[in-house]
Design a protein around this motif. Structure first.
Motif, short mmCIF file in Angstrom:
data_model
loop_
_atom_site.label_atom_id
_atom_site.label_comp_id
_atom_site.label_asym_id
_atom_site.label_seq_id
_atom_site.Cartn_x
_atom_site.Cartn_y
_atom_site.Cartn_z
N PRO A 116 -4.82 3.50 4.37
CA PRO A 116 -3.47 3.91 4.77
C PRO A 116 -3.32 5.43 4.70
CG PRO A 116 -3.44 2.94 2.57
CD PRO A 116 -4.84 2.80 3.09
N LEU A 120 2.14 6.02 3.12
CA LEU A 120 2.06 4.59 2.82
C LEU A 120 1.37 4.36 1.49
CD1 LEU A 120 2.31 1.57 3.38
CD2 LEU A 120 0.27 1.75 4.85
N TYR A 121 0.30 5.12 1.22
CA TYR A 121 -0.42 4.97 -0.05
C TYR A 121 0.52 5.21 -1.23
CZ TYR A 121 -3.78 5.74 -3.79
OH TYR A 121 -4.46 5.67 -4.98
N GLN A 123 3.82 5.16 -1.34
CA GLN A 123 4.89 4.16 -1.39
C GLN A 123 4.37 2.82 -1.93
OE1 GLN A 123 6.70 3.31 2.41
NE2 GLN A 123 8.68 2.93 1.46
N PHE A 124 3.16 2.46 -1.52
CA PHE A 124 2.56 1.21 -1.98
C PHE A 124 2.26 1.29 -3.48
CE2 PHE A 124 -1.25 -1.66 -2.32
CZ PHE A 124 -0.53 -2.85 -2.20
N VAL A 142 -5.23 -0.89 4.99
CA VAL A 142 -3.88 -1.26 5.42
C VAL A 142 -3.73 -2.78 5.43
CG1 VAL A 142 -3.38 0.82 6.76
CG2 VAL A 142 -4.48 -1.11 7.87
N ASP A 168 1.15 1.75 9.69
CA ASP A 168 1.65 2.35 8.45
C ASP A 168 3.18 2.29 8.39
OD1 ASP A 168 -1.00 2.91 7.91
OD2 ASP A 168 -0.63 4.99 7.34
N ASN A 169 3.85 2.66 9.50
CA ASN A 169 5.31 2.64 9.51
C ASN A 169 5.86 1.23 9.32
OD1 ASN A 169 5.76 5.37 9.72
ND2 ASN A 169 5.82 5.36 11.96
N LEU A 171 4.46 -1.21 7.68
CA LEU A 171 4.28 -1.59 6.28
C LEU A 171 5.22 -0.82 5.36
CD1 LEU A 171 0.40 -1.96 6.19
CD2 LEU A 171 2.11 -3.80 6.23
N MET A 172 5.48 0.44 5.66
CA MET A 172 6.42 1.22 4.84
C MET A 172 7.83 0.61 4.92
SD MET A 172 5.22 5.22 4.93
CE MET A 172 5.42 5.45 6.67
#
Length: 195
Positions: A116, A120-121, A123-124, A142, A168-169, A171-172
Motif C-alpha cells: 500500500p 493507506l499504510y 491509516q491501516f 493491499v 488504496d482510496n 480501502l482508506m
C-alpha cells in the motif's frame, strides 16, 4: 489481461481475494475428482463467483494448500489459496474428460506483493492499533489489508474490479468507516452498562 486459458472451475457464492486462505468442505463426486487432480498434478482451478451481482463474470484462481481432514466417505476439509483473479467466458458443464466444470478465463495477473501507499499504510496501522492487534507482519499487501477489513461480497466485488491506482482510496474509505464504528462502539460502552 492475458490470453484465454481453459481451467477447471468450481462455482461457489464466495469471492476470495488474492493471497487469501479459504477453507472448503469437498463432498460432491465431481469436486472430489477435482481435489484428486489438484493434489496429484498440482493444478490450479477457478472459484467462479456464482452470484447475481457478478455481471463481470469474475472469479478467483485457487491452489490447494493443504488437506486438513479426510472422511471415510471420501469427503475432505481442505485449505486453498487465491493466486489471481480472472474474468470468465461461458461456463462449460465438463472440463475436458472430467466430471467437474471448466471455462475459458483471462487472468488479471495481480501483483500479490503490491504494497500500500504511505497514507493507506499509516491509516491501516492506526486501525490495527485501535483493534488491539499488536502482532502482525511488518510489510503487507493491499490484498492483505482488504482481507483484514472483512469486506462483504459486494465490497469484494467492487474492490477487485478497481484499477490498481484506485485500490488504496477504496480501502482508506473502508478503514474510515470501520474506525467510525469502533468509536461508536467505544462510546456506547461508556453510556450503557450491563448487569
Amino acid at each position: 489481461m492475458s490470453e484465454n486459458v481453459h481451467i477447471p472451475m468450481f462455482p461457489l457464492a464466495i469471492l476470495p481475494l488474492p493471497g487469501e486462505l479459504v477453507p472448503l468442505h469437498i463432498f460432491e463426486p465431481r469436486y472430489k475428482q477435482l481435489l484428486q487432480d489438484a493434489e496429484q498434478h498440482d493444478i490450479t482451478f477457478g472459484i467462479y463467483f456464482s452470484h447475481d451481482i457478478n455481471q463481470a463474470g469474475i472469479g478467483s484462481l485457487m491452489r490447494l494448500e493443504s488437506i486438513i481432514k479426510r472422511y471415510p466417505g471420501g469427503e475432505s476439509d481442505i485449505i486453498v489459496k487465491c493466486q489471481d483473479i480472472f474474468s470468465m467466458g461461458k461456463l462449460q458443464h465438463t472440463y475436458k474428460s472430467k466430471m467437474y466444470p471448466g471455462a475459458d478465463v483471462k487472468f488479471k495477473n495481480v501483483d500479490l506483493g503490491r504494497i500500500p501507499g504511505l497514507a493507506l499504510y499509516e491509516q491501516f496501522m492506526e486501525y490495527l492499533k485501535n483493534r488491539n492487534i499488536n502482532q502482525h507482519v511488518a510489510t503487507f499487501s493491499v490484498y492483505q489489508v482488504a482481507c483484514e477489513l472483512s469486506l462483504d461480497l459486494s465490497e469484494r466485488y467492487k474492490f477487485l474490479q478497481l484499477p490498481f491506482e484506485k485500490m488504496d482510496n477504496f480501502l482508506m474509505n473502508r478503514i474510515r468507516y470501520q474506525m467510525h464504528l469502533l468509536n461508536r462502539e467505544a462510546k456506547s460502552r461508556d453510556v450503557y452498562h450491563l448487569n
